[in-house]
Motif scaffolding. Structure first.
Motif, PDB file in Angstrom:
ATOM      1  N   GLY A   1      -4.048   9.523 -11.896  1.00  0.00           N
ATOM      2  CA  GLY A   1      -5.429   9.823 -11.509  1.00  0.00           C
ATOM      3  C   GLY A   1      -5.505  10.835 -10.377  1.00  0.00           C
ATOM      4  N   LEU A   2      -4.544  10.795  -9.457  1.00  0.00           N
ATOM      5  CA  LEU A   2      -4.521  11.758  -8.349  1.00  0.00           C
ATOM      6  C   LEU A   2      -4.300  13.179  -8.863  1.00  0.00           C
ATOM      7  N   ASN A   3      -3.428  13.328  -9.854  1.00  0.00           N
ATOM      8  CA  ASN A   3      -3.189  14.640 -10.462  1.00  0.00           C
ATOM      9  C   ASN A   3      -4.461  15.132 -11.157  1.00  0.00           C
ATOM     10  N   GLU A   4      -5.095  14.233 -11.896  1.00  0.00           N
ATOM     11  CA  GLU A   4      -6.288  14.635 -12.639  1.00  0.00           C
ATOM     12  C   GLU A   4      -7.454  14.947 -11.701  1.00  0.00           C
TER      13      GLU A   4
ATOM     14  N   ARG B   1       0.860  -1.185   0.000  1.00  0.00           N
ATOM     15  CA  ARG B   1       0.000   0.000   0.000  1.00  0.00           C
ATOM     16  C   ARG B   1       0.900   1.240   0.000  1.00  0.00           C
ATOM     17  N   VAL B   2       0.549   2.225  -0.802  1.00  0.00           N
ATOM     18  CA  VAL B   2       1.369   3.422  -0.938  1.00  0.00           C
ATOM     19  C   VAL B   2       0.706   4.589  -0.220  1.00  0.00           C
ATOM     20  N   ASP B   3       1.500   5.319   0.554  1.00  0.00           N
ATOM     21  CA  ASP B   3       1.042   6.533   1.215  1.00  0.00           C
ATOM     22  C   ASP B   3       1.300   7.702   0.261  1.00  0.00           C
ATOM     23  N   TYR B   4       0.239   8.238  -0.283  1.00  0.00           N
ATOM     24  CA  TYR B   4       0.366   9.330  -1.259  1.00  0.00           C
ATOM     25  C   TYR B   4       0.285  10.706  -0.605  1.00  0.00           C
ATOM     26  N   SER B   5       0.435  10.788   0.688  1.00  0.00           N
ATOM     27  CA  SER B   5       0.339  12.081   1.360  1.00  0.00           C
ATOM     28  C   SER B   5       1.424  13.054   0.904  1.00  0.00           C
ATOM     29  N   TYR B   6       2.537  12.538   0.393  1.00  0.00           N
ATOM     30  CA  TYR B   6       3.603  13.417  -0.093  1.00  0.00           C
ATOM     31  C   TYR B   6       3.115  14.291  -1.254  1.00  0.00           C
ATOM     32  N   MET B   7       2.037  13.868  -1.930  1.00  0.00           N
ATOM     33  CA  MET B   7       1.508  14.626  -3.064  1.00  0.00           C
ATOM     34  C   MET B   7       0.563  15.753  -2.638  1.00  0.00           C
ATOM     35  N   GLU B   8       0.162  15.768  -1.370  1.00  0.00           N
ATOM     36  CA  GLU B   8      -0.844  16.732  -0.917  1.00  0.00           C
ATOM     37  C   GLU B   8      -0.494  18.189  -1.190  1.00  0.00           C
ATOM     38  N   PRO B   9       0.730  18.650  -0.929  1.00  0.00           N
ATOM     39  CA  PRO B   9       1.001  20.068  -1.238  1.00  0.00           C
ATOM     40  C   PRO B   9       0.756  20.389  -2.717  1.00  0.00           C
ATOM     41  N   TRP B  10       1.136  19.469  -3.601  1.00  0.00           N
ATOM     42  CA  TRP B  10       0.936  19.690  -5.034  1.00  0.00           C
ATOM     43  C   TRP B  10      -0.548  19.662  -5.388  1.00  0.00           C
ATOM     44  N   THR B  11      -1.256  18.633  -4.939  1.00  0.00           N
ATOM     45  CA  THR B  11      -2.667  18.520  -5.322  1.00  0.00           C
ATOM     46  C   THR B  11      -3.491  19.656  -4.723  1.00  0.00           C
ATOM     47  N   GLN B  12      -3.134  20.133  -3.534  1.00  0.00           N
ATOM     48  CA  GLN B  12      -3.840  21.295  -2.962  1.00  0.00           C
ATOM     49  C   GLN B  12      -3.605  22.539  -3.808  1.00  0.00           C
TER      50      GLN B  12
END
Length: 174
Positions: A91-94, A46-57
């Motif tokens: 998909g997270l970016n989109e 399982r991957v923790d994608y929380s590192y992407m939060e600043p970008w996706t916000q």
């Protein structure tokens, strides 16, 4: 050549008015924040994608203001493991509001030349470039700001050409 950091480059999103476009040309990005999530993905964990939060916000905010954020990923087929992972996470970016398209490298238009020495770049409002520079291991060194009108015009032309030829993420099946 003076380089700005990734954080400073991201601040450019505060000042653009309409469109930010990223051309990605590498088959591997050695981004330190991604090392652990990528390793987890490779192990099937399982991957923790929380590192992407600043970008996706950031993307949610600017696209919520009616601005567009787009990117074309020019990739080699068959894909590297990194590109396979990148495709799986797009998909997270989109969902955040980015529009992402894929262009197999062997489908680049014949005779196309890549400006700025074939480096990746962000183009803001058809007027300013942030050209990515990497070390020999693929780690980001920073971005060079380019405002030369001829260079920017060439990147605008290439953006329009590649965007029209690239395959929208939901339709691209690696």
């Amino acid at each position: 050549m003076e380089l700005i950091s990734s954080a400073e480059r991201n601040q450019l999103f505060e000042g653009f008015a309409q469109d930010a476009f990223h051309l990605e040309l590498r088959d591997d990005y050695s981004v330190p924040d991604e090392d652990s999530p990528f390793a987890s993905w490779l192990r099937g964990e399982r991957v923790d994608y929380s590192y992407m939060e600043p970008w996706t916000q950031l993307i949610r905010r600017v696209t919520g203001e009616g601005k567009t954020v787009r990117r074309v990923r020019v990739v080699t087929e068959p894909h590297t493991l990194y590109i396979q992972w990148e495709h799986a996470t797009t998909g997270l970016n989109e969902e955040a509001g980015e529009k992402i398209r894929w262009l197999p490298r062997h489908h680049l238009p014949e005779g196309v030349t890549l400006p700025v020495e074939g480096n990746d770049w962000w183009l803001y409002d058809n007027r300013l470039l942030a050209v990515g520079h990497f070390d020999s291991d693929g780690r980001v060194l920073g971005s060079e700001i380019v405002e030369d009108p001829d260079t920017v015009a060439e990147c605008v032309r290439l953006r329009d050409l590649l965007w029209a030829d690239a395959i929208p993420h939901p339709e691209y099946k690696p």
